[in-house]
Design a protein around this motif. Structure first.
Motif, PDB file in Angstrom:
ATOM      1  N   ARG A 100       0.842  -1.209   0.000  1.00 58.56           N
ATOM      2  CA  ARG A 100       0.000   0.000   0.000  1.00 58.56           C
ATOM      3  C   ARG A 100       0.866   1.244   0.000  1.00 58.56           C
ATOM      4  O   ARG A 100       0.520   2.266  -0.619  1.00 58.56           O
ATOM      5  CB  ARG A 100      -0.925  -0.028   1.226  1.00 58.56           C
TER       6      ARG A 100
ATOM      7  N   PHE B  24       0.497   4.393  -2.598  1.00 63.84           N
ATOM      8  CA  PHE B  24       0.265   5.799  -2.226  1.00 63.84           C
ATOM      9  C   PHE B  24       1.422   6.676  -2.699  1.00 63.84           C
ATOM     10  O   PHE B  24       1.213   7.803  -3.160  1.00 63.84           O
ATOM     11  CB  PHE B  24       0.077   5.922  -0.714  1.00 63.84           C
TER      12      PHE B  24
ATOM     13  N   THR C  59      -4.019  10.097   3.772  1.00 64.22           N
ATOM     14  CA  THR C  59      -2.738   9.427   3.541  1.00 64.22           C
ATOM     15  C   THR C  59      -1.695  10.376   2.985  1.00 64.22           C
ATOM     16  O   THR C  59      -0.515  10.286   3.323  1.00 64.22           O
ATOM     17  CB  THR C  59      -2.944   8.255   2.573  1.00 64.22           C
TER      18      THR C  59
END
Length: 771
Positions: A448, A452, A483
């Motif tokens: 992840r 991102f 994020t």
């Protein structure tokens, strides 16, 4: 004794040379006549065969008699005329056979052998008949061996002569090959004659001579025979030469006539006027189309008389152009009018091209006249229409001037809009390319964080004038956390509840224009400019939201870019879904489905890695082999579901009772393995004792019932004391576990040494399973 005396003679070498010359000329005549016989057919072939056989036979016969006369005898010699005529007939027949054989289309071996035998036999017959024609006061005796040799020579020479004649019969001129062949044959034929003369021996005879029909040949006779033979052979060669010349000229004439007829037929079949002219430009041919159109004859149009049918206004330019191309030799093309038989004129397009020989000299002009009256009429109508249209355009010109000024202004505006549109299209293309590159990169991400990082790195390049942020739901799906962001995106809250975003609640893009208070997102409280929230979806599940904001410089979010923003969010969601899927697959491959611990596959990989790491770093490594005591009783007493509950509770306890850097794995059945990096033997034993003692107090409940106390037996091994490889270490720990069970279970035993050969069954089973 007198009858055995031989009469010797001497040769007149001048006559010998004359005989060889006669043989050579006769051979050349034979080679030349073979070509004429081959090239003719029917009656002409029969005549050439007869004449050639006579000339060739006469030449060979005269060579023979001149050769016989070259022998000077010490007595008068007479010749019997009928016998001489018979020898001449034999020579003619042999020559006829030779000419017939070599004139065939193909001459096989069988034909060559038969022909050479007949021809050689004929020549030998001629020779010996000629010898029989001699009348003198001597008896002729023959050496039959030499006679046989002379006949063999005659056949062999005939074979060579036939081969040479067949090969040179197609030579139309006096070629070098023909001359050499004639010399070879002319030298070989006398060889047979003088071999035959060698076979004859003259002995004196007292018999009375029969001189009836016999004559004596004087020097004048020799001259007459030789001259006559030369004349006949010369006549044959000359006849052959003139016949070949006449045949060649006739062939050329026939070819020229055929070509002329072909050209005239083709020209008459073409629906155009076709003409030709000599190098000076004088016309010498017109096809039938010309005569049908003009009504004139060839005599009326030949030379330069064709100018009479050209329109008076066109004849000057037409003729001047024709004279010019005659001087420079280039193609000719002129339009002019020609008078028809009814006196009317029609437009024609005249073309002409020079025909040159191999040296580049013009030998002919080929021309055509194509009727273009219809094209001219169409051109005149078109010109009239153009004139009328030009007049109308002139009238409209003033009005257009005013309109053009207005249109120029509008065009300028349109050009500016087109430039702006092209820049936008170029930017969209570049952004689409960047979006595609981002999609390719996201598909290669394995976590992840990488997703991102890639998305936040590409976002300011794809949306350079639009700030934005990415917010993701946590694992409990109760909070949403920002994020990352780009282009200084301002969000009042970094953590917010999912219900405060309409995009998350509806699962669709949510646009809030500037100043609109309808359905504003709570997480964007205080944002005055227009903003857009697009949910991040993956397989129907909402994972987060991408937030876009307008700025004071760009106050509106263009709806045409909604597809870019939606695709951006979709690619992020797809990449996250792929990573989650890969993580799930990875978990399924290395996790035990019942206990959630690492499985045996992961144990093998991890233990091998940790043993290597400990070896490189010079550190210890502890290994605990754990087995549930009396686990079969749980299954037999309470059922397999209760046994599964014991395994799950034990696994949870072991996972909670180790360090973060330790690994606990289910080895199989009720056996577990704990890997303790950096732990020595004493630390490993202490950890095993702590796990064993506290596990005894662990209550295990199943269906609201206590299942009883759970105890374990533990075998402790350490690297490198009890093994320097995973196999040895596992075998040592398994041997210690076996010892703990043997001593009564519920205790910890440290391995004492590496697993020896012939280990107990449990140990051997573990080692075999490990390998």
């Amino acid at each position: 004794m007198h009858s055995m005396t031989t009469i010797s003679g001497s040769y007149d070498y001048r006559l010998v040379a004359l005989s060889i010359l006669l043989a050579t000329v006769a051979s050349y005549a034979a080679l030349d006549l073979a070509g004429r016989v081959t090239s003719t057919h029917g009656r002409a072939r029969a005549l050439w065969l007869q004449a050639g056989a006579f000339a060739m036979g006469l030449g060979i016969w005269s060579m023979h008699y001149v050769g016989m006369l070259a022998l000077n005898m010490p007595m008068p010699v007479y010749y019997h005329v009928p016998t001489v005529a018979l020898s001449l007939l034999a020579a003619i027949l042999a020559s006829a056979v030779a000419l017939f054989v070599v004139s065939r289309p193909k001459m096989g071996l069988r034909h060559v052998v038969i022909g050479s035998a007949i021809m050689g036999g004929g020549i030998a017959t001629m020779h010996y008949i000629g010898m029989a024609a001699m009348r003198c006061a001597a008896m002729i005796a023959y050496d039959w061996k030499i006679v046989g040799l002379s006949i063999a020579l005659a056949v062999a020479i005939s074979l060579v002569a036939l081969q040479l004649a067949f090969r040179v019969r197609e030579d139309e001129t006096t070629s070098r090959r023909k001359i050499i062949s004639a010399l070879v044959m002319g030298s070989a034929i006398p060889l047979m004659h003088y071999t035959g003369m060698w076979a004859a021996t003259f002995r004196p005879s007292r018999a009375v001579l029969d001189l009836k029909h016999a004559v004596s040949i004087s020097t004048l006779g020799i001259v007459l025979i030789s001259a006559g033979s030369f004349l006949v052979l010369a006549g044959a060669i000359a006849s052959s030469f003139f016949d070949r010349l006449i045949t060649t000229q006739k062939g050329h004439l026939d070819t020229a006539r055929e070509r002329e007829l072909y050209f005239q037929t083709m020209a008459d079949g073409v629906p155009e006027i076709i003409w030709t002219a000599d190098p000076t430009g004088a016309d010498d041919f017109f096809n039938q189309k010309c005569f049908d159109y003009t009504g004139m004859t060839f005599e009326q149009m030949r030379g330069s008389e064709w100018k009479a049918i050209v329109h008076p206004d066109d004849v000057g330019d037409c003729f001047a152009r024709w004279q010019q191309v005659l001087r420079i030799g280039e193609p000719y093309e002129v339009e002019y009018r020609l008078r028809a038989r009814d006196g009317t004129f029609r437009w024609f397009l005249g073309r002409a091209n020079p025909i040159r020989d191999s040296q580049g000299t013009i030998i002919k002009w080929f021309g055509t006249c194509t009727d273009i009256e219809g094209q001219k009429q169409s051109q005149q109508i078109l010109e009239q229409q153009i004139l009328e249209r030009t007049t109308q355009l002139a009238e409209m010109n003033e009005r257009l001037q005013e309109e053009m000024i207005e249109k120029d202004f509008a065009r300028t505006e349109l050009d500016l809009q087109n430039d702006r549109m092209m820049r936008e299209l170029k930017e969209r293309s570049q952004r689409a390319t960047m979006l595609a590159k981002m999609g390719e990169l996201l598909q290669s991400c394995i976590s992840r964080e990488e997703v991102f990082g890639a998305a936040l790195g590409f976002a300011p390049k794809i949306f350079p004038a639009v700030p934005g942020a990415i917010a993701m739901l946590d694992s409990s799906r109760t909070l949403t956390e920002v994020t990352g962001s780009w282009n200084e995106c301002q969000l009042p809250a970094q953590v917010f509840e999912p219900v405060s975003c309409w995009g998350l609640r509806t699962g669709h893009p949510h646009l809030v224009p500037e100043g609109d208070s309808t359905a504003r997102c709570g997480h964007a409280a205080g944002v005055k400019n227009t903003y857009l929230c697009i949910p991040i979806l993956a397989q129907g599940e909402t994972l987060g939201v991408v937030h876009f904001q307008a700025t004071d410089e760009v106050p509106n979010l263009d709806s045409s870019e909604l597809s870019f923003k939606t695709t951006f969010a979709g690619q992020v969601g797809l990449s996250l879904a792929n990573i989650r899927l890969r993580e799930a697959l990875r978990t399924q491959s290395i996790r035990d489905p019942l206990t959630g611990l690492y499985n045996r596959r992961y144990l093998e990989e991890t233990l091998d890695r940790e043993v290597r790491r400990a070896g490189r770093a010079g550190q210890s490594l502890g290994l605990l082999m754990i087995d549930l005591d009396h686990f079969k009783n749980f299954n037999d007493t309470h059922g397999h579901d209760a046994g599964d509950a014991v395994l799950r509770e034990t696994a949870a306890y072991l996972a909670a009772g180790i360090r973060a850097e330790d690994f606990v794995c289910r080895f199989g059945g009720e056996e577990f393995v704990v890997i303790l990096p950096t732990a020595d033997v004493e630390a490993s034993r202490a950890r095993a004792e702590r796990l064993r003692s506290k596990l005894r107090d662990l209550p295990v409940m199943h269906q609201s019932k206590t299942l009883g106390r759970v105890t374990i037996s533990v075998g402790v091994g350490a690297f490198p004391q009890h093994g320097t490889s995973p196999k040895e270490l596992m075998a040592s720990a398994d041997a210690a576990l076996y010892e703990a069970k043997r001593l009564g279970r519920d205790q910890v035993v440290i391995a004492t040494a590496r697993a020896p050969e012939g280990a107990p069954p449990g140990e051997a089973k573990t080692a075999a399973a490990w390998t």
